[in-house]
Structures are given as structure tokens and as C-alpha cells.
Design an enzyme around this catalytic site. Structure first.
Site, mmCIF file in Angstrom:
data_model
loop_
_atom_site.group_PDB
_atom_site.id
_atom_site.type_symbol
_atom_site.label_atom_id
_atom_site.label_comp_id
_atom_site.label_asym_id
_atom_site.label_seq_id
_atom_site.Cartn_x
_atom_site.Cartn_y
_atom_site.Cartn_z
ATOM 1 N N ASP A 88 44.274 37.531 36.777
ATOM 2 C CA ASP A 88 43.523 38.786 36.686
ATOM 3 C C ASP A 88 42.439 38.839 37.769
ATOM 4 O O ASP A 88 41.717 37.852 37.964
ATOM 5 C CB ASP A 88 42.817 38.786 35.313
ATOM 6 N N GLU A 120 42.875 46.401 37.174
ATOM 7 C CA GLU A 120 42.720 47.544 36.274
ATOM 8 C C GLU A 120 42.612 48.843 37.069
ATOM 9 O O GLU A 120 42.085 48.859 38.181
ATOM 10 C CB GLU A 120 41.465 47.357 35.406
ATOM 11 N N GLU A 186 47.048 49.411 27.521
ATOM 12 C CA GLU A 186 46.202 48.834 26.471
ATOM 13 C C GLU A 186 45.602 49.936 25.605
ATOM 14 O O GLU A 186 45.019 50.904 26.110
ATOM 15 C CB GLU A 186 45.080 47.984 27.098
HETATM 16 O O1 KIV Z 1 42.112 39.877 30.358
HETATM 17 C C1 KIV Z 1 43.025 40.105 29.559
HETATM 18 O O2 KIV Z 1 43.337 39.294 28.683
HETATM 19 C C2 KIV Z 1 43.712 41.381 29.671
HETATM 20 C C3 KIV Z 1 44.694 41.768 28.614
HETATM 21 C C4 KIV Z 1 44.050 42.058 27.334
HETATM 22 C C5 KIV Z 1 45.536 42.897 29.065
HETATM 23 O O3 KIV Z 1 43.479 42.092 30.592
#
Ligand code: KIV
Length: 269
Positions: A88, A120, A186
Site C-alpha cells: 500500500d 487510493e 470498500e
Molecule cells: O490498508 C488496508 O488494509 C486497506 C484495506 C482495508 C483495503 O487498504
């Protein structure tokens, strides 16, 4: 996905959607859970910035930094054989422009061994997605409730309800057009998620988006019952790790106090 042994690649996500095979994902932030989830056949592991809440003790994901996530992503990527690992991009590491998004994505790919990045935003992140994909890095998009914007969204709220569904659909189309290989939805109403899933060629991965999506993702500490207190309505607890650990630690404490631990078999001669 089709072959439970073959390494998962981006093309398998698309094949799964075309063949109606549901995709499974869990978050992971360490070597032990990564190895367990991988061996159990989970298709992809997300080293989410939810680590801010689940590992680092923050209230939100906003303070999480790239430097904090990189060692976690490295631990996960080096512990899997089959699962596809997605790192992420934390808040502040990609929003400024496409070049910033690419620089952060390159760091994750070079320093962690992850196979893709996630970021995002729908239309607002389309340029970033295109630039990163053009450079050869697969991108998983994330729309609907986007936790990094929780202060603008007014807290954890369902997105894409009623008239807002059209906006969400535009975001979904934008991330597909920008080259994302999958998109996380989400906290989206089931009917909106169904419309997006029918419209897109890339798979939709639901986190609180109901059953009409191509795959399901959960934060592992929620699904395994480790998270304290209330969890969102969409979470199903598949275990009670918090209860099991509490019982184990209480017994350990009592046995040390009573002298029952260590016993003869725990001693060296
Ligand atoms: O950081 C995370 O765990 C997420 C998920 C909830 C989609 O972005």
C-alpha cells in the site's frame, strides 16, 4: 484461482474474473501470518497501511509513512511462495503528482520484493496510476471508502449510495482506463458494487461491498478476532485469537507464580 500451486500473477486476476472464480485476499504485516495465509492458498496479501491501526498503534492510517511500511512489506514478500503481494502507498507518498507516485512505487518494488502497489482514489488518482503502470509496476486501485481521506469523508461511512453511485462508477471506469489490474471497493452498497463489477473488465475486490464482486479482502486481525472492541458490520470473525491469547497469557502468568512452569521437561541437564 485455478492452480493452487502456481505463483499468482496479474493475468490470473483477470482470468479468475472471466472464469467466475472468486479471488481471496487478506492483509498481512509479518512473516508468520504471510507464510500461514500463503500455505492456506490465499491468492493475494496486502501489506496495508491499516498497519497504522493493527501494528503501529495509530488511530488512523494518516500518519503511516513509507519508511514504516517498507520493512513490513519486505517481511511479507520474502515469506510467500505463491501469493501475490501488494504494498500500500501511504498517505502523502503519491498525491502530489504522478512522479511522486512513481518514485514511491519504485522504492516499494526495489526494497521489498512486493509484486504490485495499491493506492487510493478514483479519477483524482488516474494520472498517478497511468504513470506507475507505464513504468511496469502493476497497480491495484481502491475506491469507495478510502481510509486516508476519512477526515474529508466524515468518518467511516458507506460510499456510493443513491445518487453517489454514479460518481463511484465514474471512478471505477477511470481506474480501469488508467491501467489498474484490479480495484478494491470498500464499504459500498451491494447493488452499486454489482453495477461496477458488471461494467468493468478488471476484477473488483470487496471490503464490505457485498457478494456481487469478484473477490473478498479482509484485515486479518479483524477476521481472526484479534482486534479489540467493535469491528465493522461486514467483518465475519473466523476465530477468537484475542480470547485464545488472553487465556494463554493468563495461564502462563499463573504457572510462573505457582512454580508449575518450567517443569522438568523444560529444563536442560
Ligand atoms: O490498508 C488496508 O488494509 C486497506 C484495506 C482495508 C483495503 O487498504
Amino acid at each position: 484461482m485455478a492452480d493452487p500451486k502456481a505463483k499468482v500473477r496479474t493475468r490470473h486476476f483477470l482470468e479468475a474474473k472471466r472464469n467466475g472464480v472468486r479471488i481471496t485476499g487478506l492483509t498481512s504485516y509479518d512473516t508468520n501470518t504471510a507464510a500461514i495465509f500463503d500455505e492456506a492458498g490465499i491468492d493475494f496479501l496486502l501489506v496495508g497501511d491499516s498497519a497504522g491501526n493493527t501494528v503501529l498503534g495509530y488511530d488512523t492510517t494518516v500518519p503511516v509513512t513509507t519508511d514504516e511500511l517498507i520493512p513490513l512489506a519486505r517481511a511479507v514478500a520474502s515469506s510467500v511462495r505463491r501469493a501475490f503481494v501488494v504494498a500500500d502507498l501511504p498517505f502523502g507518498s503519491y498525491e502530489i503528482n504522478a512522479e511522486q507516485a512513481l518514485a514511491t512505487s519504485i522504492r516499494f518494488m526495489k526494497e521489498t520484493g512486493a509484486h504490485a502497489v495499491k493506492l487510493e482514489g478514483g479519477r483524482r488518482s488516474a494520472q498517478q496510476i497511468s504513470r506507475v503502470v507505464e513504468a511496469g509496476i502493476p497497480v491495484m486501485a481502491h475506491i469507495g471508502f478510502t481510509p486516508q481521506s476519512e477526515h474529508r469523508l466524515g468518518g467511516h461511512r458507506v460510499q456510493g449510495r443513491g445518487a453517489d453511485a454514479e460518481d463511484l462508477i465514474l471512478d471505477a471506469q477511470a481506474v480501469e482506463d488508467a491501467g489498474a489490474f484490479a480495484v478494491v471497493l470498500e464499504m459500498v452498497p451491494s447493488d452499486t458494487a454489482r453495477r461496477v463489477t458488471e461494467l468493468l473488465e478488471i476484477p473488483t475486490i470487496g471490503v464490505g461491498a457485498g457478494p456481487h464482486v469478484d473477490g473478498q479482502l479482509m484485515v486479518w486481525t479483524d477476521f481472526a478476532g484479534l482486534t479489540a472492541g467493535r469491528v465493522p458490520r461486514f467483518v465475519k470473525r473466523y476465530a477468537d485469537l484475542r480470547g485464545a491469547l488472553t487465556e494463554a497469557v493468563t495461564t502462563f502468568r499463573a504457572e510462573v507464580a505457582s512454580g508449575d512452569y518450567p517443569a522438568r521437561e523444560h529444563e536442560y541437564e
